[in-house]
Design a protein around this motif. Structure first.
Motif, PDB file in Angstrom:
ATOM      1  N   LYS A  59      -2.999-100.574  -4.218  1.00  0.00           N
ATOM      2  CA  LYS A  59      -4.458-100.763  -4.280  1.00  0.00           C
ATOM      3  C   LYS A  59      -5.113-100.369  -2.966  1.00  0.00           C
ATOM      4  O   LYS A  59      -6.190 -99.771  -2.955  1.00  0.00           O
ATOM      5  N   ARG A  60      -4.480-100.701  -1.841  1.00  0.00           N
ATOM      6  CA  ARG A  60      -5.041-100.320  -0.535  1.00  0.00           C
ATOM      7  C   ARG A  60      -5.065 -98.805  -0.376  1.00  0.00           C
ATOM      8  O   ARG A  60      -6.033 -98.244   0.148  1.00  0.00           O
ATOM      9  N   ILE A  61      -4.009 -98.132  -0.823  1.00  0.00           N
ATOM     10  CA  ILE A  61      -3.977 -96.666  -0.756  1.00  0.00           C
ATOM     11  C   ILE A  61      -5.085 -96.086  -1.620  1.00  0.00           C
ATOM     12  O   ILE A  61      -5.842 -95.204  -1.175  1.00  0.00           O
ATOM     13  N   ASN A  70     -15.387 -87.112  -0.622  1.00  0.00           N
ATOM     14  CA  ASN A  70     -14.923 -85.948  -1.385  1.00  0.00           C
ATOM     15  C   ASN A  70     -13.962 -86.306  -2.513  1.00  0.00           C
ATOM     16  O   ASN A  70     -13.511 -85.420  -3.227  1.00  0.00           O
ATOM     17  N   VAL A  71     -13.640 -87.583  -2.678  1.00  0.00           N
ATOM     18  CA  VAL A  71     -12.681 -87.995  -3.698  1.00  0.00           C
ATOM     19  C   VAL A  71     -13.414 -88.642  -4.865  1.00  0.00           C
ATOM     20  O   VAL A  71     -14.195 -89.574  -4.685  1.00  0.00           O
ATOM     21  N   ASN A  72     -13.156 -88.127  -6.063  1.00  0.00           N
ATOM     22  CA  ASN A  72     -13.742 -88.714  -7.273  1.00  0.00           C
ATOM     23  C   ASN A  72     -12.911 -89.884  -7.786  1.00  0.00           C
ATOM     24  O   ASN A  72     -13.455 -90.929  -8.128  1.00  0.00           O
ATOM     25  N   ALA A  73     -11.604 -89.677  -7.880  1.00  0.00           N
ATOM     26  CA  ALA A  73     -10.738 -90.719  -8.447  1.00  0.00           C
ATOM     27  C   ALA A  73      -9.311 -90.546  -7.934  1.00  0.00           C
ATOM     28  O   ALA A  73      -8.911 -89.452  -7.534  1.00  0.00           O
ATOM     29  N   VAL A  74      -8.567 -91.652  -7.987  1.00  0.00           N
ATOM     30  CA  VAL A  74      -7.156 -91.637  -7.605  1.00  0.00           C
ATOM     31  C   VAL A  74      -6.369 -92.347  -8.699  1.00  0.00           C
ATOM     32  O   VAL A  74      -6.737 -93.440  -9.133  1.00  0.00           O
ATOM     33  N   ASP A  75      -5.308 -91.709  -9.155  1.00  0.00           N
ATOM     34  CA  ASP A  75      -4.414 -92.292 -10.149  1.00  0.00           C
ATOM     35  C   ASP A  75      -3.029 -92.427  -9.540  1.00  0.00           C
ATOM     36  O   ASP A  75      -2.611 -91.567  -8.764  1.00  0.00           O
ATOM     37  N   TYR A  76      -2.319 -93.476  -9.938  1.00  0.00           N
ATOM     38  CA  TYR A  76      -0.969 -93.697  -9.426  1.00  0.00           C
ATOM     39  C   TYR A  76      -0.042 -93.984 -10.596  1.00  0.00           C
ATOM     40  O   TYR A  76      -0.404 -94.679 -11.547  1.00  0.00           O
ATOM     41  N   GLY A  80      10.626 -93.965 -11.974  1.00  0.00           N
ATOM     42  CA  GLY A  80      11.927 -94.089 -11.322  1.00  0.00           C
ATOM     43  C   GLY A  80      11.748 -94.263  -9.827  1.00  0.00           C
ATOM     44  O   GLY A  80      11.195 -95.249  -9.363  1.00  0.00           O
ATOM     45  N   ARG A  81      12.210 -93.274  -9.055  1.00  0.00           N
ATOM     46  CA  ARG A  81      12.068 -93.300  -7.596  1.00  0.00           C
ATOM     47  C   ARG A  81      11.044 -92.291  -7.117  1.00  0.00           C
ATOM     48  O   ARG A  81      11.057 -91.886  -5.959  1.00  0.00           O
ATOM     49  N   ILE A  82      10.153 -91.867  -8.001  1.00  0.00           N
ATOM     50  CA  ILE A  82       9.126 -90.891  -7.638  1.00  0.00           C
ATOM     51  C   ILE A  82       7.756 -91.536  -7.782  1.00  0.00           C
ATOM     52  O   ILE A  82       7.379 -91.987  -8.860  1.00  0.00           O
ATOM     53  N   MET A  83       7.026 -91.565  -6.680  1.00  0.00           N
ATOM     54  CA  MET A  83       5.661 -92.074  -6.684  1.00  0.00           C
ATOM     55  C   MET A  83       4.735 -90.880  -6.894  1.00  0.00           C
ATOM     56  O   MET A  83       4.782 -89.914  -6.139  1.00  0.00           O
ATOM     57  N   ASN A  84       3.902 -90.944  -7.936  1.00  0.00           N
ATOM     58  CA  ASN A  84       2.975 -89.866  -8.253  1.00  0.00           C
ATOM     59  C   ASN A  84       1.541 -90.306  -7.979  1.00  0.00           C
ATOM     60  O   ASN A  84       1.088 -91.311  -8.533  1.00  0.00           O
ATOM     61  N   PHE A  85       0.852 -89.557  -7.136  1.00  0.00           N
ATOM     62  CA  PHE A  85      -0.556 -89.792  -6.873  1.00  0.00           C
ATOM     63  C   PHE A  85      -1.332 -88.577  -7.361  1.00  0.00           C
ATOM     64  O   PHE A  85      -1.019 -87.444  -6.981  1.00  0.00           O
ATOM     65  N   ILE A  86      -2.338 -88.804  -8.197  1.00  0.00           N
ATOM     66  CA  ILE A  86      -3.221 -87.740  -8.645  1.00  0.00           C
ATOM     67  C   ILE A  86      -4.570 -88.003  -7.994  1.00  0.00           C
ATOM     68  O   ILE A  86      -5.227 -89.003  -8.282  1.00  0.00           O
ATOM     69  N   TYR A 117      11.707 -93.653  -1.622  1.00  0.00           N
ATOM     70  CA  TYR A 117      10.973 -92.988  -2.702  1.00  0.00           C
ATOM     71  C   TYR A 117      10.632 -91.544  -2.348  1.00  0.00           C
ATOM     72  O   TYR A 117      10.342 -91.229  -1.199  1.00  0.00           O
ATOM     73  N   ASP A 118      10.640 -90.679  -3.367  1.00  0.00           N
ATOM     74  CA  ASP A 118      10.046 -89.354  -3.254  1.00  0.00           C
ATOM     75  C   ASP A 118       8.577 -89.516  -3.632  1.00  0.00           C
ATOM     76  O   ASP A 118       8.236 -90.319  -4.503  1.00  0.00           O
ATOM     77  N   ILE A 119       7.710 -88.740  -2.984  1.00  0.00           N
ATOM     78  CA  ILE A 119       6.277 -88.878  -3.230  1.00  0.00           C
ATOM     79  C   ILE A 119       5.718 -87.520  -3.637  1.00  0.00           C
ATOM     80  O   ILE A 119       5.948 -86.513  -2.971  1.00  0.00           O
ATOM     81  N   GLN A 120       4.976 -87.509  -4.741  1.00  0.00           N
ATOM     82  CA  GLN A 120       4.296 -86.307  -5.205  1.00  0.00           C
ATOM     83  C   GLN A 120       2.797 -86.568  -5.177  1.00  0.00           C
ATOM     84  O   GLN A 120       2.348 -87.633  -5.605  1.00  0.00           O
ATOM     85  N   VAL A 121       2.058 -85.585  -4.693  1.00  0.00           N
ATOM     86  CA  VAL A 121       0.600 -85.679  -4.690  1.00  0.00           C
ATOM     87  C   VAL A 121       0.058 -84.475  -5.445  1.00  0.00           C
ATOM     88  O   VAL A 121       0.371 -83.331  -5.104  1.00  0.00           O
ATOM     89  N   PHE A 122      -0.723 -84.743  -6.469  1.00  0.00           N
ATOM     90  CA  PHE A 122      -1.366 -83.697  -7.256  1.00  0.00           C
ATOM     91  C   PHE A 122      -2.844 -83.696  -6.898  1.00  0.00           C
ATOM     92  O   PHE A 122      -3.546 -84.677  -7.144  1.00  0.00           O
ATOM     93  N   LEU A 123      -3.303 -82.617  -6.304  1.00  0.00           N
ATOM     94  CA  LEU A 123      -4.723 -82.477  -5.974  1.00  0.00           C
ATOM     95  C   LEU A 123      -5.388 -81.689  -7.094  1.00  0.00           C
ATOM     96  O   LEU A 123      -4.993 -80.560  -7.397  1.00  0.00           O
ATOM     97  N   THR A 124      -6.380 -82.306  -7.726  1.00  0.00           N
ATOM     98  CA  THR A 124      -7.070 -81.667  -8.836  1.00  0.00           C
ATOM     99  C   THR A 124      -8.570 -81.667  -8.589  1.00  0.00           C
ATOM    100  O   THR A 124      -9.061 -82.414  -7.737  1.00  0.00           O
TER     101      THR A 124
END
Length: 153
Positions: A59-61, A70-76, A80-86, A117-124
């Motif tokens: 929630k803090r992130i 410049n950010v409209n929304a953030v999804d998490y 498994g061991r992969i954290m996905n941030f959109i 954890y592995d971390i993925q960030v998707f910028l859309t």
């Protein structure tokens, strides 16, 4: 009773056939689905309870990222061991600024969490469907220090 005596070979043959068919079906199921009762991840998630990321941290992130103009929304999503941030950015956001938001995800995670954890960030950019910059994908392996970026069409 007379029917049973008269047809005992057919009844015994039918029962033997049913037993053999049952065993054959069981053998085929074991051959096709050998790990049906096991976890999808096998033993790859061993120790995840020791390095669990709290909901407050997520929630803090999300709040920190959404405070940016410049950010409209953030999804998490955790898979498994992969954290996905959109991270959905506004239409006129340049790529350097958007990439810097990915580093903000690391600020709130402990070193132990970053190493597990592995971390993925998707910028859309949903505002501009035909954007030449977005989507842009960053990936940080648990052993690396920073993100590696790939353009995705």
């Amino acid at each position: 009773m007379e029917f049973v005596k008269k047809h005992k070979f057919y009844i015994i043959g039918g029962l033997i056939f049913l037993v053999i068919m049952g065993l054959a079906i069981f053998a085929v199921c074991e051959l096709v689905l050998p790990n049906a009762g096991e976890s999808v991840y096998g033993n790859r998630l061993d120790g995840i309870d020791d390095v669990k990321v709290s909901d407050d941290t997520i929630k803090r992130i999300e709040q920190e990222l959404e405070q940016n103009e410049n950010v409209n929304a953030v999804d998490y999503h955790l898979s498994g061991r992969i954290m996905n941030f959109i991270i959905d950015v506004k239409q006129d956001t340049d790529l350097i600024t958007a990439v810097s938001y990915a580093d903000k995800t690391l600020e709130f995670l402990s070193d132990e969490e970053k190493e597990y954890y592995d971390i993925q960030v998707f910028l859309t950019c949903d505002e501009d469907e035909e954007s030449e910059l977005y989507p842009y994908i960053g990936y940080k392996h648990k052993t690396s220090v920073g993100f590696q970026w790939n353009y995705h069409e």
